[in-house]
Motif scaffolding. Structure first.
Motif, PDB file in Angstrom:
ATOM      1  N   SER A 193     -22.424 -13.414  43.826  1.00  0.00           N
ATOM      2  CA  SER A 193     -21.427 -12.902  42.885  1.00  0.00           C
ATOM      3  C   SER A 193     -20.455 -11.925  43.545  1.00  0.00           C
ATOM      4  N   ILE A 194     -19.218 -11.946  43.035  1.00  0.00           N
ATOM      5  CA  ILE A 194     -18.150 -11.081  43.526  1.00  0.00           C
ATOM      6  C   ILE A 194     -17.495 -10.423  42.315  1.00  0.00           C
ATOM      7  N   GLY A 195     -17.319  -9.117  42.376  1.00  0.00           N
ATOM      8  CA  GLY A 195     -16.671  -8.427  41.268  1.00  0.00           C
ATOM      9  C   GLY A 195     -16.591  -6.932  41.496  1.00  0.00           C
ATOM     10  N   ARG A 196     -16.149  -6.222  40.462  1.00  0.00           N
ATOM     11  CA  ARG A 196     -15.978  -4.776  40.539  1.00  0.00           C
ATOM     12  C   ARG A 196     -17.296  -4.035  40.325  1.00  0.00           C
ATOM     13  N   GLY A 197     -18.215  -4.616  39.575  1.00  0.00           N
ATOM     14  CA  GLY A 197     -19.484  -3.965  39.255  1.00  0.00           C
ATOM     15  C   GLY A 197     -20.398  -3.816  40.459  1.00  0.00           C
ATOM     16  N   PRO A 198     -21.189  -2.753  40.501  1.00  0.00           N
ATOM     17  CA  PRO A 198     -22.075  -2.501  41.643  1.00  0.00           C
ATOM     18  C   PRO A 198     -23.220  -3.502  41.776  1.00  0.00           C
ATOM     19  N   GLU A 199     -23.504  -4.275  40.731  1.00  0.00           N
ATOM     20  CA  GLU A 199     -24.598  -5.253  40.774  1.00  0.00           C
ATOM     21  C   GLU A 199     -24.215  -6.537  41.515  1.00  0.00           C
ATOM     22  N   ASN A 200     -22.954  -6.686  41.882  1.00  0.00           N
ATOM     23  CA  ASN A 200     -22.494  -7.888  42.586  1.00  0.00           C
ATOM     24  C   ASN A 200     -22.930  -7.870  44.051  1.00  0.00           C
ATOM     25  N   ASP A 201     -22.982  -9.072  44.642  1.00  0.00           N
ATOM     26  CA  ASP A 201     -23.275  -9.184  46.078  1.00  0.00           C
ATOM     27  C   ASP A 201     -22.131  -8.608  46.891  1.00  0.00           C
ATOM     28  N   ILE A 202     -20.896  -8.808  46.411  1.00  0.00           N
ATOM     29  CA  ILE A 202     -19.728  -8.143  46.997  1.00  0.00           C
ATOM     30  C   ILE A 202     -19.094  -7.341  45.873  1.00  0.00           C
ATOM     31  N   SER A 203     -19.076  -6.033  46.029  1.00  0.00           N
ATOM     32  CA  SER A 203     -18.484  -5.142  45.036  1.00  0.00           C
ATOM     33  C   SER A 203     -17.132  -4.667  45.562  1.00  0.00           C
ATOM     34  N   ILE A 204     -16.067  -4.918  44.770  1.00  0.00           N
ATOM     35  CA  ILE A 204     -14.701  -4.599  45.184  1.00  0.00           C
ATOM     36  C   ILE A 204     -14.151  -3.510  44.272  1.00  0.00           C
ATOM     37  N   ASP A 205     -13.759  -2.398  44.859  1.00  0.00           N
ATOM     38  CA  ASP A 205     -13.197  -1.281  44.107  1.00  0.00           C
ATOM     39  C   ASP A 205     -11.706  -1.540  43.881  1.00  0.00           C
ATOM     40  N   ASP A 206     -11.419  -2.311  42.815  1.00  0.00           N
ATOM     41  CA  ASP A 206     -10.044  -2.710  42.511  1.00  0.00           C
ATOM     42  C   ASP A 206      -9.957  -2.923  41.009  1.00  0.00           C
ATOM     43  N   GLY A 207      -9.067  -2.206  40.339  1.00  0.00           N
ATOM     44  CA  GLY A 207      -8.904  -2.316  38.897  1.00  0.00           C
ATOM     45  C   GLY A 207      -8.450  -3.685  38.426  1.00  0.00           C
ATOM     46  N   LEU A 208      -7.912  -4.511  39.326  1.00  0.00           N
ATOM     47  CA  LEU A 208      -7.478  -5.866  38.966  1.00  0.00           C
ATOM     48  C   LEU A 208      -8.621  -6.884  39.015  1.00  0.00           C
ATOM     49  N   VAL A 209      -9.775  -6.457  39.503  1.00  0.00           N
ATOM     50  CA  VAL A 209     -10.937  -7.334  39.623  1.00  0.00           C
ATOM     51  C   VAL A 209     -11.860  -7.071  38.429  1.00  0.00           C
ATOM     52  N   SER A 210     -12.321  -8.146  37.800  1.00  0.00           N
ATOM     53  CA  SER A 210     -13.232  -8.024  36.664  1.00  0.00           C
ATOM     54  C   SER A 210     -14.614  -7.583  37.131  1.00  0.00           C
ATOM     55  N   LYS A 211     -15.425  -7.108  36.174  1.00  0.00           N
ATOM     56  CA  LYS A 211     -16.770  -6.611  36.498  1.00  0.00           C
ATOM     57  C   LYS A 211     -17.575  -7.669  37.257  1.00  0.00           C
ATOM     58  N   VAL A 212     -17.608  -8.884  36.733  1.00  0.00           N
ATOM     59  CA  VAL A 212     -18.141 -10.042  37.464  1.00  0.00           C
ATOM     60  C   VAL A 212     -17.005 -11.053  37.478  1.00  0.00           C
ATOM     61  N   HIS A 213     -16.310 -11.146  38.587  1.00  0.00           N
ATOM     62  CA  HIS A 213     -15.065 -11.911  38.683  1.00  0.00           C
ATOM     63  C   HIS A 213     -15.310 -13.384  39.033  1.00  0.00           C
ATOM     64  N   ALA A 214     -16.184 -13.616  40.022  1.00  0.00           N
ATOM     65  CA  ALA A 214     -16.401 -14.977  40.512  1.00  0.00           C
ATOM     66  C   ALA A 214     -17.819 -15.128  41.054  1.00  0.00           C
ATOM     67  N   VAL A 215     -18.236 -16.386  41.145  1.00  0.00           N
ATOM     68  CA  VAL A 215     -19.549 -16.717  41.704  1.00  0.00           C
ATOM     69  C   VAL A 215     -19.364 -17.861  42.686  1.00  0.00           C
ATOM     70  N   ILE A 216     -20.070 -17.779  43.806  1.00  0.00           N
ATOM     71  CA  ILE A 216     -20.142 -18.899  44.742  1.00  0.00           C
ATOM     72  C   ILE A 216     -21.535 -19.491  44.615  1.00  0.00           C
TER      73      ILE A 216
END
Length: 129
Positions: A24-47
């Motif tokens: 998982s990729i997103g803004r939330g800390p529970e993601n495998d990749i956490s991105i500090d960006d207000g344009l990114v959703s909490k859980v934005h995408a999954v591979i």
């Protein structure tokens, strides 16, 4: 194993290994990749990694998780996309390049050629016979 390479100003940065079935990729800390960006959703995408039934290896699918600002691969908005080596993924202000260590085209082999300059080599594309 596949990796995502973070791109900043056109230069390669951090290499992030895709090492589990759902990544998982997103803004939330529970993601495998956490991105500090207000344009990114909490859980934005999954591979998702799936075994290829036709040939040895795996396929990688990128899926938008109903993100607010969308998910792009090679500048095209996607909902679900089968990733290929070299694809550029954009979410928010971040860009990543997908790199698959097992490339689909194993027919071509690069051979190092020595130059007259000590320590300098180049590659010459092997001709197909």
């Amino acid at each position: 194993m596949a990796v995502l390479v973070q791109l900043k100003e056109g230069l390669a940065g951090i290499r992030l290994h895709i090492d589990k079935e759902k990544f998982s990729i997103g803004r939330g800390p529970e993601n495998d990749i956490s991105i500090d960006d207000g344009l990114v959703s909490k859980v934005h995408a999954v591979i998702e990694i799936m075994e290829n039934k036709e040939k040895p290896g795996f396929d990688y699918f990128l899926q938008d998780q109903a993100s607010t600002n969308g998910l792009y691969v090679n500048d095209e908005k996607i909902q679900r996309h089968k990733l290929s080596h070299g694809d550029i993924i954009r979410l928010g202000l971040s860009n990543f390049q997908f790199q698959d260590d097992v490339k689909n085209n194993m027919d071509e082999t690069a051979q190092l050629q020595k130059t007259w300059i000590p320590g300098v080599f180049y590659t010459k594309k092997k001709s197909k016979s």
